[in-house]
Enzyme design. Structure first.
Site, mmCIF file in Angstrom:
data_model
loop_
_atom_site.group_PDB
_atom_site.id
_atom_site.type_symbol
_atom_site.label_atom_id
_atom_site.label_comp_id
_atom_site.label_asym_id
_atom_site.label_seq_id
_atom_site.Cartn_x
_atom_site.Cartn_y
_atom_site.Cartn_z
ATOM 1 N N ASP A 1 4.178 -14.942 1.672
ATOM 2 C CA ASP A 1 3.928 -14.180 0.444
ATOM 3 C C ASP A 1 2.509 -13.609 0.549
ATOM 4 O OD1 ASP A 1 4.087 -14.801 -3.165
ATOM 5 O OD2 ASP A 1 3.284 -13.150 -1.975
ATOM 6 N N LYS B 1 0.654 -5.342 -5.057
ATOM 7 C CA LYS B 1 -0.751 -5.062 -5.388
ATOM 8 C C LYS B 1 -1.343 -3.877 -4.596
ATOM 9 C CE LYS B 1 -1.291 -9.830 -6.922
ATOM 10 N NZ LYS B 1 -1.640 -9.855 -8.356
ATOM 11 N N TYR C 1 2.019 -19.574 -6.304
ATOM 12 C CA TYR C 1 2.637 -18.716 -7.315
ATOM 13 C C TYR C 1 3.218 -17.508 -6.605
ATOM 14 C CZ TYR C 1 3.344 -15.697 -11.367
ATOM 15 O OH TYR C 1 3.896 -14.883 -12.323
#
Ligand code: KE4
Length: 429
Positions: free
Chosen positions: A239, A267, A144
């Site tokens: 990622d 994040k 994802y």
């Protein structure tokens, strides 16, 4: 556990927000029940609208490696807010955070801040296509990378949680350029690179998969991926939105000693405020406007409050001993759950990498999305609610990682293990 006020708020929220949420995984659709509406967080704890207290293992899905409301982060944000919240102009704060990131991850010679992980990966793909002049991208099933159109193909996280591996609204033409391989299957990648030779711009990978639950790379997988992409003149995009500053201060690339061409972050570098970033080799990054022709922009990119929160977070994180302590806490959690499962003869797999951990209700070997898809999600839902009603806020999906923070004490871990043991008592075979 009284959830009356949360139930009222949830019903009201559903009138204004699809599913009553601003991000699908928060709606508890996969596990059922009412999601607690949170009023505040402090350290390892969060508190809901009915006054219930939880030990939190979602930690806002990763940003809060220091725990909630770390005093240094809050004070820094308060001070910065006194000077204003956003200028739409450059600030020294962006240079300060950029220096910290590029020092921590030398593969990133230059970067661009954005406001989410989705923006980071979306921009990274555009950049890879522009740099190589090719259109196709390889991703991995269960990976994802946010919700940009071309990446909503066999996605993990909320897509897997809701059984929506793809999404309506994404034109077929967009996904024709997205090729998918099973995670950890280097042979499949080699075949795609051969079949579409000369058409592939890049491979985007979570170096440690954490959106199909935690699935570490098999020995040699990332190294082979790096070699294959070099041999085929294809860019390797890490990622590290979850793994960046999570699994080590230098991210997964420092653990596996691999130099990607582009890295995506998010994040933790925002310390709890909205930040993403993409960066890499200078010759690639200088294709980004206004230096180069690749356009990407954002009203709140490099926001001073978000930069401040990120700077303060990395300052605390960079202090010696933090990651060693976090590793000890996380290993204690894994050991405690494993011992409970064995003593209760409960079939489950614990998959952990550093402070990322998933309890899978399966005894499959966990190597890719297909192997986790066989997990017993009904058992997981039951497990989830036994924890929630006993004050443990676990990620509400079999396909997510639990996040352990530096605020989780030994007492928190011990209490969590006891409550997990109680829950497993009812799940033994
Ligand atoms: P955001 O756009 O949500 O900031 O980041 C997207 C993203 C990109 N890359 C990776 C590896 C990610 O894990 C994410 C987002 N992670 C999910 C949790 N697995 C966010 C939680 C949510 O969607 O509410």
């Amino acid at each position: 556990m009284e959830l009356k006020r949360s139930q009222e708020l949830f019903e009201e929220a559903k009138r204004y927000l699809p599913g009553g949420v601003d991000s699908p995984v928060r709606a508890f659709k996969a596990v059922g029940g009412t999601p607690p509406f949170i009023t505040r967080g402090k350290g390892s704890r969060i508190f809901d609208a009915d006054g219930n207290e939880y030990i939190d293992y979602v930690c806002s899905w990763g940003p809060l490696i220091l725990g909630h409301s770390h005093p240094r982060v809050i004070d820094a944000i308060k001070q910065a807010a006194e000077n204003g919240t956003t200028f739409g102009a450059s600030t020294e704060l962006e240079i300060t955070l950029a220096k910290m990131v590029t020092t921590a991850m030398p593969s990133i010679e230059m970067l661009r801040f954005v406001s989410s992980g989705t923006e980071a990966t979306m921009s990274a793909l555009r950049l890879a296509r522009a740099f190589t002049g090719r259109d196709k991208i390889i991703k991995f099933a269960g990976g994802y990378h946010g919700h940009s159109d071309g990446l909503l193909v066999k996605g993990g996280s909320g897509l897997a949680t809701l059984g929506l591996p793809d999404s309506p609204g994404v034109p077929k033409s967009y996904t024709l350029n997205t090729l998918v391989a099973p995670y950890n299957d280097i042979e499949a990648v080699a075949q795609l690179l051969h079949k579409y030779s000369g058409e592939i711009a890049g491979v985007i990978v979570e170096p440690i998969a954490a959106n199909m639950g935690v699935i570490p790379p098999q020995p040699g997988f990332l190294e082979s991926l790096r070699q294959l992409t070099i041999d085929n003149d294809v860019l390797l995009i890490f990622d590290e939105v979850i793994t960046g500053f999570r699994v080590a201060y230098g991210g997964a690339q420092s653990v596996f000693k691999i130099t990607p061409d582009i890295t995506c972050l998010g994040k933790i570098i925002g310390g709890g405020l909205p930040v993403g970033a993409y960066g890499g080799r200078r010759d690639i990054m200088e294709m980004i406007a206004p230096v180069g022709p690749v356009y990407q922009a954002g009203t709140l990119s490099g926001n001073p409050l978000a930069m401040t929160a990120g700077i303060e977070t990395l300052k605390v994180l960079s202090q010696p001993g933090n990651y060693e302590r976090l590793e000890k806490t996380s290993a204690k959690m894994e050991k405690g759950i494993a011992e409970a499962a064995v003593s209760l003869n409960c079939r489950l797999r614990i998959s952990r990498f550093a402070s990322l951990l998933t309890v899978f209700f399966t005894d499959n070997q966990l190597v890719d999305f297909e192997s986790v898809s066989g997990a017993d999600t009904a058992k997981f839902s039951w497990f989830f609610h036994r924890l929630l009603e006993n004050g443990i806020y676990w990620p509400p999906s079999q396909y997510e990682a639990a996040f352990i923070s530096m605020a989780h004490s030994d007492e928190d871990i011990q209490k969590t293990i006891e409550i997990i043991g109680m829950a497993l008592e009812h799940l033994k075979d």
